[in-house]
Motif scaffolding. Structure first.
Motif, PDB file in Angstrom:
ATOM      1  N   SER A 167      41.383  40.021  43.363  1.00  0.00           N
ATOM      2  CA  SER A 167      41.977  40.722  42.228  1.00  0.00           C
ATOM      3  C   SER A 167      41.320  40.258  40.939  1.00  0.00           C
ATOM      4  O   SER A 167      40.913  39.101  40.813  1.00  0.00           O
ATOM      5  CB  SER A 167      43.484  40.473  42.162  1.00  0.00           C
ATOM      6  OG  SER A 167      43.767  39.082  42.102  1.00  0.00           O
ATOM      7  N   ALA A 168      41.221  41.162  39.963  1.00  0.00           N
ATOM      8  CA  ALA A 168      40.577  40.861  38.689  1.00  0.00           C
ATOM      9  C   ALA A 168      41.558  41.145  37.558  1.00  0.00           C
ATOM     10  O   ALA A 168      42.197  42.198  37.538  1.00  0.00           O
ATOM     11  CB  ALA A 168      39.326  41.713  38.514  1.00  0.00           C
ATOM     12  N   ALA A 169      41.670  40.198  36.627  1.00  0.00           N
ATOM     13  CA  ALA A 169      42.569  40.354  35.482  1.00  0.00           C
ATOM     14  C   ALA A 169      41.783  40.127  34.190  1.00  0.00           C
ATOM     15  O   ALA A 169      41.262  39.026  33.953  1.00  0.00           O
ATOM     16  CB  ALA A 169      43.734  39.373  35.574  1.00  0.00           C
ATOM     17  N   TYR A 170      41.699  41.158  33.380  1.00  0.00           N
ATOM     18  CA  TYR A 170      40.943  41.114  32.124  1.00  0.00           C
ATOM     19  C   TYR A 170      41.503  40.056  31.172  1.00  0.00           C
ATOM     20  O   TYR A 170      40.763  39.297  30.556  1.00  0.00           O
ATOM     21  CB  TYR A 170      40.992  42.501  31.478  1.00  0.00           C
ATOM     22  CG  TYR A 170      40.275  42.645  30.158  1.00  0.00           C
ATOM     23  CD1 TYR A 170      38.940  43.024  30.130  1.00  0.00           C
ATOM     24  CD2 TYR A 170      40.934  42.418  28.944  1.00  0.00           C
ATOM     25  CE1 TYR A 170      38.273  43.180  28.925  1.00  0.00           C
ATOM     26  CE2 TYR A 170      40.280  42.566  27.740  1.00  0.00           C
ATOM     27  CZ  TYR A 170      38.949  42.948  27.725  1.00  0.00           C
ATOM     28  OH  TYR A 170      38.283  43.097  26.532  1.00  0.00           O
ATOM     29  N   ARG A 171      42.827  39.987  31.094  1.00  0.00           N
ATOM     30  CA  ARG A 171      43.451  39.149  30.082  1.00  0.00           C
ATOM     31  C   ARG A 171      43.333  37.658  30.382  1.00  0.00           C
ATOM     32  O   ARG A 171      43.065  36.854  29.481  1.00  0.00           O
ATOM     33  CB  ARG A 171      44.928  39.533  29.938  1.00  0.00           C
ATOM     34  CG  ARG A 171      45.632  38.818  28.793  1.00  0.00           C
ATOM     35  CD  ARG A 171      47.036  39.389  28.611  1.00  0.00           C
ATOM     36  NE  ARG A 171      47.746  38.727  27.539  1.00  0.00           N
ATOM     37  CZ  ARG A 171      48.966  39.041  27.140  1.00  0.00           C
ATOM     38  NH1 ARG A 171      49.614  40.043  27.742  1.00  0.00           N
ATOM     39  NH2 ARG A 171      49.554  38.400  26.153  1.00  0.00           N
ATOM     40  N   ASP A 172      43.522  37.260  31.653  1.00  0.00           N
ATOM     41  CA  ASP A 172      43.447  35.816  31.947  1.00  0.00           C
ATOM     42  C   ASP A 172      42.044  35.381  32.362  1.00  0.00           C
ATOM     43  O   ASP A 172      41.815  34.212  32.671  1.00  0.00           O
ATOM     44  CB  ASP A 172      44.489  35.402  32.988  1.00  0.00           C
ATOM     45  CG  ASP A 172      44.234  35.949  34.391  1.00  0.00           C
ATOM     46  OD1 ASP A 172      43.125  36.448  34.656  1.00  0.00           O
ATOM     47  OD2 ASP A 172      45.145  35.878  35.225  1.00  0.00           O
ATOM     48  N   LYS A 173      41.102  36.355  32.391  1.00  0.00           N
ATOM     49  CA  LYS A 173      39.681  36.073  32.647  1.00  0.00           C
ATOM     50  C   LYS A 173      39.450  35.434  34.022  1.00  0.00           C
ATOM     51  O   LYS A 173      38.540  34.615  34.196  1.00  0.00           O
ATOM     52  CB  LYS A 173      39.098  35.171  31.546  1.00  0.00           C
ATOM     53  CG  LYS A 173      39.271  35.728  30.137  1.00  0.00           C
ATOM     54  CD  LYS A 173      38.618  34.828  29.103  1.00  0.00           C
ATOM     55  CE  LYS A 173      38.933  35.262  27.681  1.00  0.00           C
ATOM     56  NZ  LYS A 173      38.500  36.650  27.405  1.00  0.00           N
ATOM     57  N   HIS A 174      40.248  35.821  34.990  1.00  0.00           N
ATOM     58  CA  HIS A 174      40.124  35.247  36.324  1.00  0.00           C
ATOM     59  C   HIS A 174      39.956  36.320  37.393  1.00  0.00           C
ATOM     60  O   HIS A 174      40.565  37.397  37.311  1.00  0.00           O
ATOM     61  CB  HIS A 174      41.364  34.417  36.673  1.00  0.00           C
ATOM     62  CG  HIS A 174      41.381  33.074  36.031  1.00  0.00           C
ATOM     63  ND1 HIS A 174      42.520  32.288  35.973  1.00  0.00           N
ATOM     64  CD2 HIS A 174      40.408  32.366  35.399  1.00  0.00           C
ATOM     65  CE1 HIS A 174      42.256  31.161  35.335  1.00  0.00           C
ATOM     66  NE2 HIS A 174      40.981  31.183  34.976  1.00  0.00           N
TER      67      HIS A 174
END
Length: 638
Positions: A248-255
Motif C-alpha cells: 500500500s502507498a500513502a502520499y501523506r505519510d510518505k510510506h
C-alpha cells in the motif's frame, strides 16, 4: 512484533519524468514497465537496464490513470481532461486519437478479464468501451463520483469506490449486486484491489480513516479488524501475484507498506517521498512505487526474501506449468540454470517439471543438486516427490520430514506441506496412508485451510473412483464419485485459482474437476446396470454445473442419453419376456396387473430420458463417452 525501521534506500530508481508519477504497471512479459505522469507523457521502461524504451505523447493534460490488458497487447490511459487514448502494447504507438470519454478527470480505468472491455470512471460515473471498436457500450453506469474501478479476477464483478460507499456490479448485466459503506469519512483518496483467488476485496481509506479493510465477496461483510499502520490516506493498493502479500502507498505519510494477508501484519516499510502509485513485479520479488513532490521518479524495492512464496516462487516457468506446457517450462528453467549454475530454486522447480513428465531419475537428480547448493523447503519437497515416484517410500517420508525444518514454523506452510506429502504418497500407491493423513489433518487443524483438505480429499477420491472403474468395480466407483460430488470442495468456483500450486506440482486440472466427477459418476452407474441411478445422476449434474460446462459436454451428454435409451429398450424386452400369464401352479397370475406395472415403469423411464435430453440438443464433436475423462493437465498422468 518488533518496531520496523523504514528502508530509505531503494535498490534502484527510474528517472526521466518531469512531473509526478501518477500510475505504474508492469507488463505480463516481465521485461517492461509503463508509467504515466502529470508531465502528460507515458514511458515504457526496460526493467533489466532501467532505460526508457519509448516515450508516448498524445495527451494534452496530466495522465492520471493507465492499465495494461491481461495479454499485454493494449495500453489504455486517461487524463485530467477526461480524454482516453489507446496504445499498442508492443510498439507503444497510439491506436486511437484522444477520445473524449468524460467531461472531467478520468480517475481510474481497468480492463475486463478477457480484455474485450475497458471501464473508465470519473465524476459522471462509469463508461464501458469495446476494445475492438472503441465505442461506448450501452449507457453509462450512474454510480456517482468514481475514484477507483477494479474488475474481479473471475471477470464476473466490477467493484467501484465512491465518496459515499463501495458498489459492486455484475459486469455482464450491469446490475448492482451490493452496496456498502466502507471507511468512516469522505476524502478524495480511495483505492481498491482484489486478491487473485477472488475471495477478498481490499479497500484503502482516507486521511480521516487511513486503514485497509478486507471484505468477503460471499457476504460483503468486513473480515477481521481494519489494518492499521498508515497515518495518511491510502492512495494505492497492490496484491502480490501469489496472493499472500499486500503493498500500500500513502502520499501523506510518505510510506509504502508491505503487509502479510494472512494476519494483516506489516512486515516491511519503505520510505518514498509522497508515493501515489504502486505495483508488484510479475515475479513478486519487487515493488515499484511512483512518487510526487520533489521525487519525480519510480523506486524499486526488494520484497524480503523470507516472504517470497514459500512453496513455489513465481517464475518464468510457472505459467507454462499451469497450462501443461512442460517442454517450455523445462526449457525456461534450463535457461535460468545456465544463467546461474548455483540457482538452487530453479533446480528444484525443474525437478517438479521432470516429475510431472514421470522422468523420475532426472527429477531426483535435480532435487539432490538443489539441496547440495542450498538446503531449502522447495528442494526437499522436490526430493520427496521424486522419491515417491521411484517407489522409495521410506526415503520419501524422510525427505518430507526434513522439509518441515524449513517452514519457519509457519502453520499455513506446514499444513500445505502435509497435503503435498499426502498427494505424493497417494501417487505412489500408498492410498490408505494418504487418506488417513488428509483426514487427520482436517480433524487436527479446524482453524487451518479446511477447504484445501477437502479439495485434496475430493481429488483423491476421484482417483480412487477412476481406479475402481477401470477394474470394473462399478458400484465401488459410484460410491467414490458420489462422495466427491457431495464434498464441500465445490463450495468455491475458484478452487483452481486458489490451489494453483497443486496444478504446478502435480498437473491437477481443478478447473474441470466438478464436471469430471459428475460425468464419471454417471458412467459408473450406467456401467453397473443401474439405469435409474444413472439418469438421476445425469439430471443432478445438469442442475449443478454452469452454462459453460453444459456447452462443453453436450456431445458427451447426447451419447450418454442415447446409451440410456438403448438400455431402456433392453429393459423393455427383458421385462416383457418375464410377464407371466399364469404361475407355475396353473393359477391366473393377473397378467393385466403385471403388464400395467411394467408400462408405468417404462413410461416413467422414457419420460425421464426426455426430460434430461433437453439439455443435450446440440452436437459438439470432441467428446467420447467411452474415453477416460482426464483430471490432469498432463497426458498419461494418473
Amino acid at each position: 512484533m518488533p518496531q520496523l525501521i523504514p528502508s530509505t534506500t531503494p535498490i534502484r530508481t527510474f528517472e526521466d519524468h518531469e512531473g509526478t508519477v501518477m500510475a505504474v504497471a508492469v507488463f505480463p512479459d516481465r521485461r517492461r514497465m509503463i508509467s504515466g505522469s502529470d508531465d502528460q507523457i507515458l514511458r515504457i521502461w526496460d526493467l533489466e537496464t532501467g532505460v526508457v524504451l519509448k516515450k508516448m505523447e498524445g495527451h494534452r493534460n496530466e495522465v492520471w490513470a493507465l492499465a495494461v490488458s491481461r495479454d499485454g497487447q493494449i495500453i489504455a490511459s486517461g487524463d485530467r481532461d477526461g480524454e482516453l487514448i489507446v496504445w499498442h502494447g508492443e510498439t507503444g504507438e497510439s491506436l486511437t486519437q484522444p477520445i473524449k470519454a468524460h467531461s472531467e478527470c478520468i480517475k481510474s480505468l481497468d480492463f475486463s478479464q478477457d480484455s474485450t472491455v475497458v471501464a473508465t470512471g470519473s465524476r459522471d460515473g462509469i463508461k464501458l468501451w469495446c476494445t475492438k471498436t472503441w465505442k461506448m457500450q450501452g449507457e453509462p453506469i450512474d454510480c456517482g463520483y468514481v475514484y477507483c474501478i477494479r474488475y474481479s479476477p473471475s471477470g464476473e464483478l466490477l467493484a467501484i469506490i465512491t465518496p459515499q460507499n463501495i458498489q459492486i456490479y455484475n459486469s455482464g448485466s450491469r446490475e448492482r449486486v451490493a452496496s456498502f459503506t466502507a471507511h468512516t469519512k469522505w476524502n478524495r483518496y480511495r483505492s481498491l484491489a482484489w486478491t487473485p483467488d477472488n475471495t477478498r476485496l481490499l479497500s484503502g481509506g482516507t486521511n480521516a480513516d487511513p486503514t485497509i479493510q478486507e471484505w468477503d465477496p460471499l457476504t460483503w461483510q468486513q473480515v477481521g479488524h481494519p489494518w492499521r499502520g498508515h497515518t495518511g490516506g491510502i492512495n494505492a493498493i497492490a496484491i502480490h501475484p501469489d496472493g499472500t502479500l499486500v503493498a500500500s502507498a500513502a502520499y501523506r505519510d510518505k510510506h509504502v507498506r508491505l503487509w502479510r494477508l494472512s494476519d494483516q501484519q506489516t512486515i516491511a516499510i519503505f520510505q518514498h517521498s509522497s508515493p501515489l502509485s504502486i505495483s508488484f513485479s510479475v515475479d513478486g520479488r519487487h515493488i515499484l512505487s511512483g512518487g510526487g513532490d520533489n521525487n519525480l521518479k519510480i523506486s524499486e524495492w526488494a520484497v524480503p526474501k523470507s516472504f517470497h512464496s514459500k512453496i513455489l516462487a513465481i517464475t518464468t516457468a510457472r505459467h507454462a506449468c499451469v497450462m501443461g506446457d512442460l517442454s517450455t517450462a523445462e526449457e525456461l528453467l534450463a535457461q535460468d540454470i545456465h544463467t546461474d549454475a548455483n540457482d538452487h530454486t530453479s533446480y528444484a522447480h525443474r525437478s517438479f517439471v521432470m516429475a510431472r513428465k514421470h522422468n523420475w531419475d532426472h527429477a531426483l537428480e535435480d532435487a539432490i543438486k538443489s539441496i547440495s547448493i542450498q538446503p531449502s523447503l522447495t528442494g526437499y519437497i522436490s526430493k520427496g516427490i521424486a522419491l515417491c515416484g521411484k517407489g522409495l517410500i521410506r526415503e520419501a517420508r524422510a525427505a518430507f520430514d526434513v522439509a518441515s525444518m524449513f517452514t519457519n514454523k509457519d502453520p499455513d506452510t506446514n499444513h500445505f506441506l502435509l497435503l503435498i506429502k499426502a498427494i505424493a504418497l497417494f501417487n505412489a500407491a500408498q492410498h490408505e496412508e494418504a487418506m488417513v493423513l488428509v483426514n487427520e489433518l482436517t480433524a487436527a487443524c479446524p482453524d487451518a485451510d479446511i477447504l484445501g483438505c477437502r479439495v485434496v480429499e475430493t481429488y483423491l477420491r476421484v482417483q480412487l473412483g477412476i481406479e475402481a472403474f477401470h477394474g470394473a468395480r462399478h458400484d465401488e466407483a459410484a460410491d467414490h464419485f458420489t462422495a466427491a460430488v457431495n464434498s464441500s470442495a465445490f463450495s468455491s468456483k475458484l478452487i483452481h485459482q486458489r490451489y494453483e500450486d497443486l496444478t504446478v506440482l502435480f498437473g491437477w486440472d481443478l478447473e474441470s474437476l466438478l464436471l469430471t466427477t459428475h460425468q464419471k459418476r454417471c458412467q459408473a452407474f450406467l456401467s453397473a446396470g443401474k439405469s435409474d441411478e444413472a439418469l438421476e445422476a445425469h439430471k443432478y449434474m445438469m442442475d449443478a454445473i454452469d452454462d459453460s460446462a453444459k456447452s462443453s459436454c453436450l456431445d458427451w451428454s447426447n451419447e450418454f442419453i442415447e446409451r440410456c435409451r438403448v438400455l431402456a429398450a433392453q429393459d423393455v424386452r427383458i421385462l416383457g419376456a418375464e410377464i407371466p400369464g399364469q404361475d407355475q401352479g396353473g393359477y391366473d397370475a393377473e397378467p393385466n396387473f403385471f403388464h400395467g406395472m411394467h408400462q408405468v415403469r417404462v413410461k416413467y423411464f422414457l419420460s425421464f430420458l426426455s426430460l434430461t435430453a433437453h439439455h443435450s440438443c446440440l452436437k459438439i464433436p470432441g467428446h467420447d463417452l467411452n474415453s477416460t475423462i482426464g483430471v490432469s493437465k498432463d497426458s498419461g498422468s494418473p
